[in-house]
Design a protein around this motif. Structure first.
Motif, short mmCIF file in Angstrom:
data_model
loop_
_atom_site.label_atom_id
_atom_site.label_comp_id
_atom_site.label_asym_id
_atom_site.label_seq_id
_atom_site.Cartn_x
_atom_site.Cartn_y
_atom_site.Cartn_z
N PRO A 141 -5.70 6.78 -3.62
CA PRO A 141 -4.29 7.13 -3.55
C PRO A 141 -3.47 6.66 -4.76
N PHE A 142 -4.14 6.23 -5.82
CA PHE A 142 -3.37 5.68 -6.95
C PHE A 142 -2.78 6.78 -7.83
N LEU A 143 -3.54 7.84 -8.01
CA LEU A 143 -3.13 8.93 -8.90
C LEU A 143 -3.35 10.25 -8.15
N PRO A 144 -2.67 11.35 -8.46
CA PRO A 144 -1.61 11.43 -9.45
C PRO A 144 -0.35 10.72 -8.95
N ARG A 145 0.56 10.48 -9.85
CA ARG A 145 1.82 9.82 -9.48
C ARG A 145 2.91 10.41 -10.37
N TYR A 146 4.17 10.15 -9.99
CA TYR A 146 5.25 10.62 -10.83
C TYR A 146 5.25 9.87 -12.16
N LYS A 147 5.59 10.60 -13.22
CA LYS A 147 5.82 9.91 -14.50
C LYS A 147 7.14 9.16 -14.37
N GLY A 148 7.19 8.01 -14.98
CA GLY A 148 8.42 7.23 -14.91
C GLY A 148 8.17 5.85 -15.48
N GLU A 149 9.16 4.98 -15.37
CA GLU A 149 8.99 3.60 -15.85
C GLU A 149 8.29 2.77 -14.80
N TYR A 150 7.22 2.13 -15.18
CA TYR A 150 6.53 1.20 -14.29
C TYR A 150 6.60 -0.18 -14.91
N LEU A 151 6.19 -1.18 -14.16
CA LEU A 151 6.19 -2.56 -14.64
C LEU A 151 5.46 -2.64 -15.99
N LYS A 152 6.10 -3.29 -16.99
CA LYS A 152 5.52 -3.26 -18.33
C LYS A 152 4.57 -4.44 -18.60
N ASP A 153 4.82 -5.56 -17.93
CA ASP A 153 4.03 -6.77 -18.19
C ASP A 153 2.65 -6.64 -17.54
N ASP A 154 1.60 -6.56 -18.36
CA ASP A 154 0.26 -6.32 -17.81
C ASP A 154 -0.20 -7.42 -16.88
N ASP A 155 0.14 -8.68 -17.21
CA ASP A 155 -0.30 -9.77 -16.32
C ASP A 155 0.31 -9.63 -14.93
N LEU A 156 1.59 -9.23 -14.90
CA LEU A 156 2.23 -9.00 -13.59
C LEU A 156 1.56 -7.84 -12.86
N ASN A 157 1.22 -6.80 -13.62
CA ASN A 157 0.52 -5.67 -13.00
C ASN A 157 -0.83 -6.12 -12.43
N HIS A 207 0.81 -1.23 0.00
CA HIS A 207 0.00 0.00 0.00
C HIS A 207 0.84 1.28 0.00
N LEU A 208 2.11 1.16 0.37
CA LEU A 208 2.95 2.36 0.37
C LEU A 208 3.98 2.34 -0.76
N SER A 209 4.62 1.22 -1.01
CA SER A 209 5.75 1.21 -1.96
C SER A 209 5.44 0.65 -3.34
N ALA A 210 4.57 -0.35 -3.42
CA ALA A 210 4.40 -1.06 -4.70
C ALA A 210 3.99 -0.12 -5.82
N LEU A 211 3.23 0.94 -5.46
CA LEU A 211 2.76 1.84 -6.51
C LEU A 211 3.89 2.66 -7.13
N ASP A 212 5.09 2.58 -6.57
CA ASP A 212 6.27 3.17 -7.22
C ASP A 212 6.73 2.32 -8.39
N PHE A 213 6.30 1.07 -8.44
CA PHE A 213 6.81 0.12 -9.44
C PHE A 213 5.68 -0.48 -10.30
N VAL A 214 4.58 -0.83 -9.63
CA VAL A 214 3.46 -1.48 -10.33
C VAL A 214 2.68 -0.41 -11.09
N ASP A 215 2.26 -0.73 -12.32
CA ASP A 215 1.52 0.25 -13.12
C ASP A 215 0.04 0.14 -12.82
N ILE A 216 -0.42 0.96 -11.90
CA ILE A 216 -1.83 0.90 -11.49
C ILE A 216 -2.74 1.29 -12.66
N ALA A 217 -2.24 2.15 -13.57
CA ALA A 217 -3.07 2.57 -14.71
C ALA A 217 -3.36 1.40 -15.65
#
Ligand code: NFE
Ligand code: MG
Length: 506
Positions: free
Chosen positions: A153-169, A110-120
């Motif tokens: 709390p999902f958005l807004p977020r910093y633009k950047g590289e997030y996890l690309k594989d949709d199934d993993l997301n 709930h605090l860190s994963a959204l730095d990496f996982v692409d919630i969008a």
């Protein structure tokens, strides 16, 4: 030319932290960590009945109250010369263990994963999972609404590289939702013996007021087993997937590289530190050493308190000085023998690993590192902190399932004591975020002095009297900032420490 970037506040942490970095040629050259409020628990405690301390100090934080309660009753037990009976000792492990599970799962999902996982990515979901379908519909309606902060709390977020594989997301997002249920499950398990949570009612010097019965043992175990299966099947795997996708973060955010743990979870009644599940110790310049509590001090040159250099917490004072020249944080600067130390899951895991005491932990670490093609030294990093927390969650959850079987229904969980007219005590334990100490002095049956040195006080400390930056500040220095408007690298580094500023400023 260098530029200043202010991240104020850092979101998705507990409390109010501002990070100011000076950036030159897309690299951080200087970093400043500021705790932005004063709370004053150490002053509130003065003059009170010592038995109020474990209840008042638990209110320092809603995330790690159990650790504050335990540090407080340990300090009192030293002053009252009492130790808990076997059931009391085990119950404390079970309550603290449940709190670790709540806290570690909270931090990763709930605090860190959204730095990496692409919630969008949820907007692309076409499967049949009802939780994900509902989430997709909600995010979609939020994004198209006129709300100022849609889909918080999902958005807004910093633009950047997030996890690309949709199934993993999709898997990680599904586990994000499941993790909410797991945190409630951890609270339910702990509350069986804590009376209630997050703030435990049953923690008292001399043991635990809750009685042990067979049905409570069965209930606790069944709840813990649900969490164990979540850790095995979701948490550990999600951390590995994130680690594989962001290998650079095994080199970023190294920090001071020195580690400190007071140790926690007594596995025998002898109160010997050799019987701690997480051992006590230090690592300084790569060398493992014993821990000596007399070497803990706090500096305040850059903190908003009246100055004092190298003060041991047993004689420490908390005198706010809100307009002090040059000071930039409400967090003091704890040091060990004058040295900057990182505390937390990574410190515990590194010390455990080097001591070689817990073979299961060693095996888990070695397996994880070999699956990622990494070496033990790579753990000193952003990703290493996430991995250490996940592995620690597994160790604690498995241990809770064993410890609960050691309880004996009908046997006492509490030993009576008398409060002396005068006395002193120290309570040293490990909160989810690291080494936690409470120092207590009693005079005329009342609290004369109370000082807390808290995990995030160590990790987010400002510069000390020798102008040496704290662990988070050091972890930021040298890190890249590719896009000054979106300093996601800095946010990832800071969040890897799991800061709690409510605790840090206490
Ligand atoms: Ni407020 Fe805490 C933990 C303590 S951190 S969360 O874990 O003590 O400073
Ligand atoms: Mg303090």
């Amino acid at each position: 030319m260098s530029r200043i970037i202010n991240i104020d506040p850092i979101t998705r942490i507990e409390g109010h932290l501002a990070i100011r970095v000076e950036v030159r040629s897309n690299l951080i050259v200087k970093a400043y960590s500021s705790g932005e409020m004063f709370r004053g628990f150490e002053k509130i405690l003065k003059g009170r009945d010592p038995l109020d301390a474990q209840q008042i100090t638990q209110r320092i934080c809603g995330v790690c109250p159990v650790s504050h309660g335990i540090a407080s009753i340990m300090a009192q037990e030293m002053a009252y010369n009492v130790t808990p009976p076997t059931n009391g000792r085990i119950l404390r492990n079970l309550i603290l263990g449940a709190n670790y599970l709540n806290s570690h799962i909270l931090h990763f999902y709930h605090l860190s994963a959204l730095d990496f996982v692409d919630i969008a990515a949820i907007l692309k979901y076409k499967g049949n999972d009802s939780a994900l379908k509902n989430l997709k519909a909600w995010v979609k309606s939020e994004v198209s609404s006129k709300s100022v902060f849609p889909a918080t709390p999902f958005l807004p977020r910093y633009k950047g590289e997030y996890l690309k594989d949709d199934d993993l997301n999709f898997t990680a997002i599904k586990n994000y939702l499941e993790a909410l249920e797991m945190r409630a499950t951890a609270h339910r398990a702990g509350a069986i013996f804590a009376g209630k949570l997050p703030h435990a009612a049953s923690l008292v010097p001399g043991g635990i007021t809750e009685k042990v019965t067979a049905d409570k043992i069965v209930s606790y175990k069944s709840l813990i087993n649900k969490i164990r299966s979540f850790i095995d099947n979701c948490y550990l795997q999600d951390v590995v997937e994130v680690a594989k996708a962001f290998p650079d973060y095994f080199t970023l955010g190294k920090g001071c590289g020195n580690f400190l743990a007071y140790g926690a979870f007594y596995e025998s009644d002898s109160a010997l530190v050799s019987d701690l599940l997480f051992p006590r110790g230090t690592i300084i310049n790569g060398k493992l050493d014993n821990f000596d509590p007399s070497k803990i001090t706090e500096d305040t040159e850059y903190s908003l308190y009246e100055s004092g250099s190298g003060i041991h917490p047993s004689i420490g004072e908390t005198v706010p000085s809100p307009h002090k020249n040059g000071a930039y944080s409400w967090i003091k600067a704890p040091r060990y023998n004058g040295i900057v130390m990182e505390v937390g899951p990574l410190a515990r895991v590194m010390i455990s690993y080097l001591k070689g005491k817990d073979l299961k932990l060693k095996k888990l670490i070695d397996n994880l590192l070999s699956s990622l093609g990494k070496k033990p030294g790579d753990l000193v990093s952003v990703m290493g902190r996430h991995a250490a927390r996940a592995i620690e969650a597994k160790i604690v959850a498995d241990k809770c399932a064993e410890w609960v079987d050691e309880l004996v229904p009908g046997k006492p969980s509490f030993k009576d004591f008398e409060i002396p007219e005068a006395g002193a005590g120290t309570g040293l334990t490990e909160a989810p975020r690291g080494a936690l100490g409470h120092w207590l002095t009693i005079k005329n049956y009342k609290i004369e002095r109370y000082q807390c040195v808290v995990p995030t006080t160590w990790n987010c400390s400002p510069r000390d009297d020798k102008e040496i930056p704290g662990p988070v500040e050091q972890a930021l220095e040298g890190a890249p900032v590719a896009d000054e408007k979106n300093p996601i690298e800095a946010a990832r580094i800071v969040r890897s420490f799991d800061p709690c500023i409510a605790c840090a400023v206490h």
